[in-house]
Write a protein that holds these residues in place. Sequence first.
Motif: not given
Length: 745
Positions: A670-672, A674, A684, A688, A693-694, A696
Amino acid sequence: MDIERTYDASAEREDASATPRDGRPLHRAVPPARSSAGSSAGSPHPAAVPPRPSAPPPSVPPAPAAPPREDAPDPDGPPPGAPFLAWLRTPRPEAAPGVWAFAHRPRPAEEPVRVPARQLLGGALIALLSCWLLWSLLWNSFLGGLWMWPLFNFTAESWRSGMTFVVLSYGYYALTAAVLLFFFGRLGRWPEVWRRWGAPLVRRLWDDGGEPPPVAPAPREDPAEWPRLRAAGAHDAADRLAADARAGLMNDVDHARIDRAWQAATARPDRLAAFTDTVLRHGAAACPHPSGARDLAVRTARHDLLARQVRIGTAADDRRNPWAHRGTGCALGPGLLGTSLLAVGPPGSGKTERLVRPVLESLCLQALAGRAAVVAVGAAGADLAPDAAFDVVVKIGRPDSEYDLDLYGGTDDPDEAAGVLAEGLVGDLAGTRPEADGRRAATALAQLLGPYRAAHGRFPSVPELRELLDGAPRALGALRAVLTADGQDGLLRELDARERQTGRPGDVAPLLADRLALLDRPAFAGFFDTAHPGRTFSLRTLEHPLRVRVDLPERGHAEASRMLARLVLAQFTECAAGRADRSLFACLVLDDATSAVTAESVRGLQRLRSAHAGALLTLRTLDDVPEALRGPLLGSVGCRMALSGVTTWDGALFAEVWGKEWVETRDVTDRQVVAHDPFSRSMHVLRRLISGRAVTAQSVTVRTVERERWSASELAHSVPPGHAVLSVTSVGGAAAPPVLVDLCR
């Protein structure tokens, strides 16, 4: 089975002996008892219609002397032999080693892509609603009449006022509905929904309502009609056997036994006439086992004598099992036991109850069918099987034992007897004591057994052999005198060599005498007697379909029991490999092989495969085997079973022998994410706030790596109670991967 002796024995019987001796056949149906109503239930009332004086009064039938038999055939029900015929006609397709072949349905080798149930049902429901909505719009002309254009364009004007156009219209409606159902059915995966839930439900309801009797195949293909006998011209014998099968007079043991006798008769064409005559006179009871038994009194497992298998469990529906094995029955037979089987598990894991007993029961049934010879060895009170299931029961140390055990394995060769006896006495001490060398021990025993047999015509008993090993002057002097009188100079030199070794450092005779002293006890006073061999059992009889059980005196004589188990194992490997007739499958079932595994026995197990023989050994732990022999032992057997509760050390050895396999792994990262523009950032932030959670994105990496089939930790901690991991190898070399088996199903 000796077919000549069987025919002679059958010819001496009366024709009435064709009736089964063991009562009701195994596969005979038991219909419920029928109740009979009174004969006057439908007669008119006597006050309304007076009886005629000329007619005699109706006689009342006498009361029955006994209640009706529950096994009486029901004239309205299926024939008595229907269950047996259904069993005989059930297909047994080719299956992988260790798979229960009876009514087996092969599965694909790889697991198909399985859609989650929620997604599948949701898609099917949405497709159904969409289909219904589109059909409603078309039927109510909300989409115009364009969909009717083919009907009006390809029909004549003259048809539109008659009944023909009405029929064509409804046919067109049905065709349009079928196209819509086909399209949306494929879109919503309706066939998969039916296969997953609809078909099993219908099948379950059908089974609850009772299955129709199977349709009999063509006579040339029907096994109940004995096509092989008919092909050879024995039509009368085939008719008699088929009639007994339909009448319920034949069971699976009878079928296997007669089929075995037919194979033996075809090998010698001069015996075909005797076989046919025996079958015509005795039917299903022809060619009996020497004991006269046609079945066991009690069966505790599922057997298929046609495939020579016994079911021991079901492969669990576990991700570690191959897809083709999940849910299939697991079975053992001579084709697998011929490579020998080793089962390891702590006490209470089910070795005896769920493995040894079913296998032993199957071998006893095959012995009754003339296909096998079995020797079961266990502690007294282990309850491997009742006494009635065996032809010979040797209860060592029990005064009520009818049979004795031959200490020398039934051989007349002193060197062979010395080698087997040395293995039983000091085989477990090899490598631990310098003088406990197998060859030196065998040489010392042969130097005494050869002269003694030449002098007395038999081998010495336990007290006599112990006295000779101790170097008693009186015993050696008496033996020397007899040999001198007979002029046996060569044997005198053997005796002189033994006397020269007596008392020297490193002499193995004192150790042999100490071990033999364990058998020179008051409890064994009536055993191992060579002077009266009438009640002595020898493993040289493995050429006959015998069922033998040897009870060891585990309580009070534990060391002697281990020594006798080692002796029986050594005798079995020697006698099975030395048989002249290897048509029978010989198997040794050794419940608890503690201290019985030696370097020589491991080499003997490897020779059994080519001798149409095998062994089943159980151990509480591999620590009961010398460390240097654990790997060779696992390598010498073709079937291995690790039951629940094994230690991590034992699991490591199993994991090593089972090896590794290539598996596909998926690594998810998992990568965030941007965001750069204001709108994406606001979305986003909103996600959240809602999810906590952010935002991803997942990155999936698929790799192929080599991993252990079963790790030591999984074998020690992930095998549920009542389960075992089993791998099998057939005599022909076909192998199956280790499979997690539920032994309770």
